[in-house]
Design an enzyme around this catalytic site. Structure first.
Site, PDB file in Angstrom:
ATOM      1  NE  ARG A   1    -124.547 -83.192  14.239  1.00 43.17           N
ATOM      2  CZ  ARG A   1    -125.049 -83.657  15.405  1.00 43.17           C
ATOM      3  NH1 ARG A   1    -124.250 -83.922  16.416  1.00 43.17           N
ATOM      4  NH2 ARG A   1    -126.344 -83.842  15.529  1.00 43.17           N
TER       5      ARG A   1
ATOM      6  CD1 TRP B   1    -129.411 -79.176  13.318  1.00 37.86           C
ATOM      7  CD2 TRP B   1    -130.573 -80.216  14.910  1.00 37.86           C
ATOM      8  NE1 TRP B   1    -129.012 -80.479  13.310  1.00 37.86           N
ATOM      9  CE2 TRP B   1    -129.705 -81.138  14.283  1.00 37.86           C
ATOM     10  CE3 TRP B   1    -131.385 -80.651  15.951  1.00 37.86           C
ATOM     11  CZ2 TRP B   1    -129.643 -82.496  14.660  1.00 37.86           C
ATOM     12  CZ3 TRP B   1    -131.333 -81.992  16.335  1.00 37.86           C
ATOM     13  CH2 TRP B   1    -130.479 -82.899  15.692  1.00 37.86           C
TER      14      TRP B   1
ATOM     15  CG  ASP C   1    -131.264 -86.478   9.364  1.00 37.57           C
ATOM     16  OD1 ASP C   1    -131.504 -87.700   9.405  1.00 37.57           O
ATOM     17  OD2 ASP C   1    -130.130 -86.007   9.592  1.00 37.57           O
TER      18      ASP C   1
ATOM     19  CD  GLU D   1    -133.684 -91.296  13.944  1.00 37.85           C
ATOM     20  OE1 GLU D   1    -133.434 -90.088  14.165  1.00 37.85           O
ATOM     21  OE2 GLU D   1    -133.802 -91.765  12.814  1.00 37.85           O
TER      22      GLU D   1
ATOM     23  CG  ASP E   1    -126.055 -91.263   9.645  1.00 36.44           C
ATOM     24  OD1 ASP E   1    -126.450 -90.790   8.572  1.00 36.44           O
ATOM     25  OD2 ASP E   1    -126.331 -90.768  10.751  1.00 36.44           O
TER      26      ASP E   1
END
Length: 678
Positions: free
Chosen positions: A301, A304, A405, A408, A472
């Site tokens: 990952r 962030w 990205d 949502e 994805d």
């Protein structure tokens, strides 16, 4: 029985003792009688739970009442219709024309306790329906309900499949046919009208009934707009006039493939050299781990914390301008959340820029073995600060673009600066995120030079999201979550007003023993050469997947298909310019140009690329031929030069030669002929 007929600016309202009908430019929109009412109201309490972007949504419905009586009152610019049921329950519908001469319907519950509305629009059994944002499983939406809520798209997305079952068992992540990053309350009917709803609440558009479409709103009001046109092309121009259009893409996008690479500066250089030495046309390196990595059970990952990781990417600030001089952009990654254990989140918290919980504390979302704060995009100061992060940490670094990205994951129980319920803001959030990125480019003078691409969206994303990607997909051949699903996704999004779309070459999601095969990667590469952008992704578990440089044959395949793509540059640029000018999508359903061919309305796995190329990607494993449909026209097989007139045809479809045909009368015919020699 008495009736009254009134016609104002294309609106025809016919009233009788028992109800009314409302038509707009001869299209019947509403039909109401005491026995068949068009309006229900009620009261409910939303039960919404989120886990890593997957939502369980239920309605604790306390009341649903049919309003069977309607009283019509003429007004200077239209009518007001008061719907009632006895003396206790009522709602009001205002009918008029907006400032751009669209039919405008404004609904409002009269009782404060009523927060649900169900409206039935008139339909014909033979209607086809398209749109509702990005729909991956269906293109023609007739016959099914489509809940509209931005979320993860789901893994597998088909409750009949083993993969979906496994994902549901693990963390309710399997999804269903309607799960999408980019829902939108807009549909286009083959009666050649569109209906768009201004609201952003949870909605359900149900196209199951032959005689009506039922639209459900989890709010006490709804605003609907309609326009008609003689052709679908004209209709899309009107729809994008309402929603906005994407600007043209930076010129470098057409100069090859954007290579998704992770692992550091020297890894990028090594892979770039190998691909270019193999003849691959490369326009960019997309390094999503530019800010560092975090290893989880899901896989690799991104860290962030939106700053250049000089440890993982030493001398990047020197290498970026070098690559740019060589015609290679450097693209990165960002999203609207900041990792709770990093300094950007600490700074945002000190400034009061994170959304809150009900107790006034910063809200942190669990994203899969780590937490992140949500930047409050409704706070003007937080908005400007986050735009500053983009300007300083990405644009000033020299990035040619980035993946913007997520969007949502807004929880419905967080508290926002603007005071609007997060349940209402949830769908609107991705469009806000798009606007934030867009303004960062606009204010630095980089529009047209830098590209960002998104997966999440909603109404308004059309104007601000420069490019969409399909999200994805699985690294498998499944219809609902593999390469096939990208085609209806692009077509439905085009019919919703966003005409620029691409996907991860080879897919992304690598779970439950899935492993990307060489064949899947090459077929996806073939498909992507006939989209507005070519870009690869390693996937969440790169070591399990076949990659673009896994062997010499794969590199050679990318060399061939990027040559095809760059050869088509003037044609693709022209199609993108048409989209920017009039909203005509680059990837188009066949019926846009062949309205009289009834068969084209049911095709969801082939498309027109611009006006003159017909593409039917191979999306099944182990195939060497492919069957497709050609509308009546003079078609030429791009690879063989063989002419075809129309109808169902079966052609050879080896790797590197996907089924593609061009119109013999095209002004681009000479360009297309050069592909046969590649």
């Amino acid at each position: 029985m008495k009736s009254q007929r009134t016609d104002i600016k294309g609106i025809e309202l016919i009233t009788s003792d028992d109800g009314f009908t409302l038509a707009y430019h001869s299209r019947l929109i509403l039909r109401h009688s005491s026995q068949s009412p068009c309006l229900w109201v009620g009261a409910g309490e939303a039960d919404i739970e989120m886990f890593r972007g997957n939502f369980s949504i239920k309605d604790k419905l306390n009341e649903k009442v049919a309003l069977n009586q309607a009283t019509v009152v003429a007004q200077p610019q239209g009518w007001a219709i008061r719907f009632t049921r006895g003396d206790a329950v009522s709602a009001t519908l205002h009918i008029g024309i907006d400032s751009h001469q669209r039919l405008l319907l404004e609904l409002k519950n009269d009782a404060a306790s009523h927060n649900r509305i169900w409206l039935r629009l008139a339909a014909q059994p033979e209607d086809h329906i398209y749109g509702c944002g990005e729909q991956f499983s269906y293109f023609d939406l007739r016959g099914k309900p489509f809940p509209l809520w931005t979320s993860e798209q789901g893994v597998g997305r088909n409750k009949q499949t083993y993969v979906t079952w496994l994902a549901d068992c693990k963390e309710n992540a399997g999804g269903d046919y309607y799960w999408t990053f980019f829902p939108q309350p807009t549909f286009v009917s083959t009666q050649k009208y569109y209906c768009h709803v201004d609201n952003s609440c949870y909605m359900n558009f149900d196209f199951s009934a032959p005689e009506f479409h039922e639209l459900a709103f989890w709010e006490d009001n709804a605003t609907l707009r309609f326009e008609c046109a003689p052709t679908y092309i004209d209709l899309l121009e009107k729809l994008t006039g309402l929603l906005g259009r994407q600007p043209e893409l930076p010129d470098w996008v057409y100069d090859g493939v954007t290579l998704g690479i992770q692992g550091g500066t020297e890894v990028c250089q090594k892979k770039l050299d190998a691909m270019r030495n193999g003849g691959v046309k490369v326009n960019g390196i997309w390094a999503q781990d530019w800010s560092g990595i975090r290893m989880t059970s899901f896989g690799k990952r991104v860290m962030w914390n939106w700053k250049w990781s000089s440890e993982l990417y030493p001398q990047l600030d020197q290498r970026i301008p070098q690559w740019k001089r060589e015609g290679v952009q450097f693209l990165t990654y960002i999203n609207p959340y900041v990792a709770s254990d990093r300094d950007l989140c600490e700074e945002a918290a000190k400034r009061g820029y994170l959304t809150k919980d009900v107790n006034g504390k910063d809200y942190h979302v669990e994203f899969g073995e780590f937490y992140a704060g949500v930047i409050d995009l409704t706070n003007p100061e937080a908005w400007d600060w986050y735009k500053g992060v983009i300007k300083q940490n990405l644009i000033a670094l020299g990035c040619g673009g980035w993946m913007a990205d997520f969007g949502e994951y807004l929880p419905t129980d967080t508290v926002l600066h603007n005071g609007v319920s997060a349940e209402i803001m949830h769908n609107a959030w991705p469009a806000l995120w798009a606007k934030c990125n867009y303004e960062a480019l606009e204010e630095t003078g980089k529009l047209g030079e830098i590209l960002f691409f998104m997966r999440a969206g909603y109404s308004g994303s059309q104007k601000y999201a420069l490019m969409m990607w399909a999200g994805d997909q699985n690294v498998d051949w499944s219809l609902d979550d593999g390469p096939a699903s990208v085609i209806p996704a692009a077509l439905s999004l085009g019919m919703s007003g966003h005409g620029l779309h691409h996907s991860d070459i080879g897919g992304y999601t690598t779970l439950f023993e899935m492993k990307r095969s060489k064949e899947l990667l090459l077929r996806w590469c073939d498909f992507s050469a006939f989209t507005p952008m070519m870009r690869t992704h390693e996937g969440n578990r790169p070591g399990d997947n076949w990659q673009f440089d896994s062997d010499a044959e794969t590199i050679g395949h990318f060399a061939r298909m990027t040559t095809v793509f760059t050869t088509l540059k003037p044609y693709i640029k022209d199609a993108v310019a048409q989209n920017a000018k009039s909203g005509l999508p680059v990837m188009r359903p066949l019926f846009l140009h062949y309205e009289d061919d009834a068969h084209t309305y049911s095709l969801k796995y082939q498309y027109l690329f611009g006006r003159d190329l017909l593409v039917a990607p191979v999306y099944e494993e182990g195939r060497s031929d492919w069957t497709l449909y050609l509308p009546e026209d003079n078609w030429i097989n791009v690879w063989t030069g063989k002419p075809h007139r129309g109808g169902e045809v079966t052609v050879d479809a080896p790797l590197g030669k996907p089924p593609v045909f061009y119109r013999a009368e095209s002004q681009w015919a000479q360009l297309f002929q050069t592909l046969q020699r590649l």
